[in-house]
Design an enzyme around this catalytic site. Structure first.
Site, PDB file in Angstrom:
ATOM      1  N   HIS A   1       0.833  -1.211   0.000  1.00  0.00           N
ATOM      2  CA  HIS A   1       0.000   0.000   0.000  1.00  0.00           C
ATOM      3  C   HIS A   1       0.865   1.258   0.000  1.00  0.00           C
ATOM      4  O   HIS A   1       0.589   2.221  -0.696  1.00  0.00           O
ATOM      5  CB  HIS A   1      -0.919   0.013   1.221  1.00  0.00           C
TER       6      HIS A   1
ATOM      7  N   LYS B   1      -9.528  -8.441   8.180  1.00  0.00           N
ATOM      8  CA  LYS B   1     -10.161  -8.754   9.463  1.00  0.00           C
ATOM      9  C   LYS B   1     -10.022  -7.551  10.379  1.00  0.00           C
ATOM     10  O   LYS B   1      -9.096  -6.758  10.242  1.00  0.00           O
ATOM     11  CB  LYS B   1      -9.535  -9.991  10.094  1.00  0.00           C
TER      12      LYS B   1
HETATM   13  S1  SF4 Z   1      -5.185 -16.454  13.952  1.00  0.00           S
HETATM   14 FE1  SF4 Z   1      -3.628 -15.418  15.196  1.00  0.00          FE
HETATM   15  S2  SF4 Z   1      -1.766 -15.483  14.007  1.00  0.00           S
HETATM   16 FE2  SF4 Z   1      -3.468 -15.906  12.616  1.00  0.00          FE
HETATM   17  S3  SF4 Z   1      -4.067 -13.939  11.750  1.00  0.00           S
HETATM   18 FE3  SF4 Z   1      -5.325 -14.253  13.570  1.00  0.00          FE
HETATM   19  S4  SF4 Z   1      -4.179 -13.239  15.224  1.00  0.00           S
HETATM   20 FE4  SF4 Z   1      -2.763 -13.529  13.514  1.00  0.00          FE
END
Ligand code: SF4
Lengths: 278, 186
Positions: free
Chosen positions: B39, B104
């Site tokens: 980015h 996320k």
């Molecule tokens: S599961 Fe844990 S290591 Fe994997 S993306 Fe999510 S926070 Fe990061």
């Protein structure tokens, strides 16, 4: 004295790096299955279902369960009757180097300011303690940044007491929201000094999920915090639901009369831990 | 649980406008990958008055840095990374026509305003479900910044890539709605 070869340590560390990334331990997997049964939110149930399917695929196909295969954190217990034939940290770093290459794991370690990747996931973070006996125990806890970045440490005033601890821990989880990939496990360090407290929080995460602290006062605090956190409603991945945390693990240590350090280390559902004894 | 909505990428304005917070979606088509390092370079190109390495109109960017693929594999494990790290760069790209993002965690107010203004959509994939999501990725090729390794920009061809709509063009926010519904006030 018992002679231990650093080559054995390197080999073990290599294998631990790979198995930790691909094979979720049964304590975490059963906690996640139980959570899916109990979750009331349909979307939360769906998310937990994907998380479970994911670690099943990863285990069966030998793939990393998460693409963030973490910075390599080790806790080493070195028996005082062990004689090593070479430098311990070099042996561990060589094992990390090989594990991350041979296991096709993501190399996620870089210079803090220049942001240039070291290329082999070293240097590892190693916490060593000297213990009785003639064994070397190596625990690996690779840590992804999503949950590590939401961890916090605060030097409370002693007058803030248990209420202050509760509100700091709960606020930390609320702020974290969906970022640390809930459901999470919380490692909480209480007391010690600034750095001791952080290490306690990290160590608390090494306990099998849901095991209780032997101190009854802390058991109560663990239970209270777990309830308060799950009342936040954040839920799996932050989409709303009952399962925000699977467990709260507290480790405590005496501290200065004028201090009350509290550290909260957040562990995501990809709670990857393995150990080996040489 | 309602049935997933099948959507194709790049996203049409019409489809982007129809999606609602909480919808389960299955994406088929093209996704471009980019994390913070990529980015940063995209924005530097724009600042220098240069063209982006791919046409961004209607595209969906997937925030991911996969594990290296084994010989013969299309891609390694490939789950979403935390989107908030891209917040500083995102409104600029939405202005240029970026229609969707998959990552996320929550976005900043600036990003949410931009999503609403330009009728874009922010979706989340299940964090950590990297081996599962990998199965929906049928093709991957690097289109820019190979030196960034896992952070290089890749063009992915996906079939039924699973995601959930978090922020829609009308201001709907799954994180707020979800917490409101399941919060217990003691
Ligand atoms: S599961 Fe844990 S290591 Fe994997 S993306 Fe999510 S926070 Fe990061």
């Amino acid at each position: 004295m018992r002679q231990v070869s650093t080559k054995d340590i390197t080999d073990k560390v290599r294998d631990l790096c790979i198995s930790a990334a691909c094979d979720l331990d049964p304590d975490m997997s059963s906690a996640l299955r139980a959570a899916r049964e109990k979750e009331e939110s349909p979307l939360g149930k769906e998310v937990l279902g994907q998380i479970i399917e994911n670690f099943e695929i990863a285990g069966a196909e030998g793939l990393p369960m998460c693409q963030d295969t973490g910075i390599s954190v080790f806790f080493v217990e070195l028996g005082r009757d062990v004689a090593l034939d070479g430098p311990l940290y070099d042996a561990i770093n060589e094992g990390v180097r090989r594990g991350y290459k041979d296991g096709y794991l993501r190399k996620s370690v870089c210079h803090p300011l220049k942001r240039i990747n070291t290329g082999d996931n070293t240097p590892a973070i190693v916490h060593t303690s000297i213990v009785e006996g003639d064994k070397v125990k190596i625990k690996i806890a690779p840590k992804g940044a999503g949950s590590e970045n939401m961890s916090r440490l605060k030097m409370l005033k002693p007058a803030e007491g248990v209420e202050g601890i509760k509100s700091f821990v709960v606020e930390t989880v609320r702020e974290a929201g969906g970022n640390p990939c809930p459901p999470i496990v919380l490692g909480v360090g209480i007391g010690g000094s600034f750095e001791k407290c952080a290490i306690l929080a990290k160590k608390a995460l090494l306990r099998p999920v849901g095991t209780k602290n032997p101190d009854p006062d802390l058991v109560q605090l663990e239970a209270d915090l777990l309830r308060m956190i799950n009342d936040l409603g954040i839920g799996p991945m932050g989409f709303g639901g009952r399962t925000t945390a699977l467990a709260v693990h507290i480790e405590a240590h005496p501290c200065h009369i004028a201090s009350l350090p509290v550290a909260v280390n957040i562990q995501c559902h990809a709670g990857r831990h393995k150990e080996a004894v040489i | 649980m309602s049935e997933p909505v099948r959507i194709s990428a790049p996203l049409s304005d019409e489809m982007a406008g129809k999606l609602r917070a909480g919808d389960k979606v299955l994406i088929s088509g093209v996704l471009y990958t980019a994390r913070d390092a990529a980015h940063k370079r995209l924005i530097e190109l724009l600042d220098a008055g240069k063209e982006l390495p791919f046409d961004i109109k209607g595209q969906i960017i997937y925030y991911v840095g996969p594990t290296p693929e084994r010989p013969g594999q299309v891609i390694g494990s490939a789950g979403p990374t935390t989107s908030g790290r891209m917040d500083a760069y995102t409104p600029r790209l939405i202005e240029l026509g970026l229609k969707g993002m998959v990552g996320k965690g929550a976005r900043s107010k600036d990003v949410l305003d931009s999503i609403r203004k330009h009728k874009a959509v922010y979706m989340a994939a299940v964090g950590g479900a990297a081996a599962l999501i990998r199965r929906s990725i049928k093709k991957a090729e690097i289109v820019a910044y190979e030196d960034l390794g896992p952070e290089a920009i890749r063009r992915l061809e996906v079939v039924d890539f699973p995601a959930i709509v978090v922020n829609d063009a009308e201001g709907g926010d799954l994180f707020l709605q979800g917490v409101q519904k399941y919060r217990r006030v003691s």
